[in-house]
Scaffold this motif. Structure first.
Motif, short mmCIF file in Angstrom:
data_model
loop_
_atom_site.label_atom_id
_atom_site.label_comp_id
_atom_site.label_asym_id
_atom_site.label_seq_id
_atom_site.Cartn_x
_atom_site.Cartn_y
_atom_site.Cartn_z
N ARG A 53 0.81 -1.22 0.00
CA ARG A 53 0.00 0.00 0.00
C ARG A 53 0.84 1.27 0.00
O ARG A 53 0.30 2.37 0.00
CB ARG A 53 -0.90 0.02 1.24
N LYS A 54 2.16 1.08 0.07
CA LYS A 54 3.10 2.21 0.13
C LYS A 54 2.86 3.09 1.37
O LYS A 54 2.98 4.31 1.32
CB LYS A 54 3.05 3.03 -1.15
N THR A 55 2.54 2.43 2.49
CA THR A 55 2.37 3.12 3.77
C THR A 55 3.44 2.68 4.76
O THR A 55 3.29 2.88 5.97
CB THR A 55 0.97 2.83 4.36
N ASN A 56 4.51 2.08 4.25
CA ASN A 56 5.59 1.60 5.12
C ASN A 56 6.33 2.76 5.76
O ASN A 56 6.42 3.85 5.19
CB ASN A 56 6.56 0.71 4.34
N HIS A 57 6.86 2.51 6.95
CA HIS A 57 7.64 3.51 7.69
C HIS A 57 9.14 3.21 7.59
O HIS A 57 9.95 4.11 7.74
CB HIS A 57 7.22 3.53 9.16
N ALA A 58 9.49 1.95 7.38
CA ALA A 58 10.90 1.55 7.26
C ALA A 58 11.26 1.37 5.79
O ALA A 58 10.38 1.25 4.93
CB ALA A 58 11.13 0.25 8.03
N ARG A 59 12.57 1.34 5.52
CA ARG A 59 13.02 1.18 4.13
C ARG A 59 12.99 -0.26 3.66
O ARG A 59 12.98 -0.51 2.45
CB ARG A 59 14.43 1.74 3.98
N THR A 60 13.04 -1.22 4.59
CA THR A 60 13.07 -2.63 4.21
C THR A 60 11.94 -3.39 4.91
O THR A 60 11.41 -2.94 5.93
CB THR A 60 14.40 -3.29 4.61
N LEU A 61 11.59 -4.54 4.36
CA LEU A 61 10.59 -5.39 5.00
C LEU A 61 11.04 -5.82 6.39
O LEU A 61 10.25 -5.86 7.32
CB LEU A 61 10.31 -6.62 4.12
N GLY A 62 12.33 -6.13 6.52
CA GLY A 62 12.86 -6.53 7.82
C GLY A 62 12.72 -5.43 8.85
O GLY A 62 12.36 -5.68 10.01
N GLY A 63 13.00 -4.20 8.46
CA GLY A 63 12.85 -3.06 9.37
C GLY A 63 11.39 -2.81 9.71
O GLY A 63 11.04 -2.53 10.86
N GLU A 64 10.53 -2.94 8.72
CA GLU A 64 9.10 -2.75 8.95
C GLU A 64 8.56 -3.83 9.89
O GLU A 64 7.75 -3.54 10.77
CB GLU A 64 8.35 -2.78 7.60
N LEU A 65 9.03 -5.05 9.72
CA LEU A 65 8.65 -6.13 10.63
C LEU A 65 9.01 -5.77 12.07
O LEU A 65 8.20 -5.92 12.98
CB LEU A 65 9.34 -7.43 10.22
N LEU A 66 10.22 -5.28 12.26
CA LEU A 66 10.67 -4.93 13.62
C LEU A 66 9.80 -3.85 14.26
O LEU A 66 9.40 -3.98 15.42
CB LEU A 66 12.13 -4.47 13.61
N ILE A 67 9.50 -2.78 13.52
CA ILE A 67 8.70 -1.71 14.13
C ILE A 67 7.27 -2.16 14.37
O ILE A 67 6.65 -1.78 15.36
CB ILE A 67 8.76 -0.38 13.34
N ARG A 68 6.74 -3.01 13.49
CA ARG A 68 5.39 -3.53 13.70
C ARG A 68 5.35 -4.45 14.92
O ARG A 68 4.43 -4.39 15.72
CB ARG A 68 4.91 -4.29 12.46
N LEU A 69 6.33 -5.30 15.05
CA LEU A 69 6.39 -6.24 16.17
C LEU A 69 6.53 -5.50 17.50
O LEU A 69 5.90 -5.87 18.49
CB LEU A 69 7.56 -7.20 15.97
#
Length: 135
Positions: A53-69
């Motif tokens: 959806r292009k609403t990510n906050h991090a540059r990578t999926l791994g980083g986005e996973l961390l902030i979501r978790l």
């Protein structure tokens, strides 16, 4: 190893040397510490959806996973809370099963059995991961 989708695989692993593995991690591979694999799976699905959806906050999926978790927008806090630690962790591969198996071998990780978490506990993790949507 649990296939969450065709392109998302999670397994519990034992990490001996964090320092050796950190340089090998890429944007599509992350190792996190968490109490429940279900929380990791939910956060990973939210990360994938945020990139679609292009609403990510991090540059990578791994980083986005961390902030979501972790339920925070601060990557430093997310790493402190749910970053890889020595011992039991969860390997998350945003890719095929074959890629996930290759990563296990390449990183020299020992797979551990996935165990179910208490449903009430899982709900609190889901709520925390979903918080990032409204931040």
């Amino acid at each position: 190893m649990r296939a969450i989708t065709e392109k998302l695989h999670i397994t519990k692993v034992h990490v001996e040397s964090v320092e050796e593995i950190i340089p090998k991690l890429g944007g599509d591979v992350q190792i996190v510490s968490a109490e429940c694999w279900e929380a990791v799976a939910f956060a990973a699905l939210l990360a994938l959806r945020s990139f679609e959806r292009k609403t990510n906050h991090a540059r990578t999926l791994g980083g986005e996973l961390l902030i979501r978790l972790a339920g925070t927008l601060q990557i430093k806090d997310a790493i402190a809370q749910n970053g890889m630690k020595r011992g039991e962790n969860y390997l998350v591969v945003f890719g095929t099963r074959e890629r996930a198996l290759k990563i296990l071998q390449e990183f020299g990780l020992r797979e551990l059995p996935l165990t179910e978490c208490n449903r009430e506990k899982v709900k609190t993790f889901f709520e925390k991961a979903a918080l990032v949507e409204v931040l």
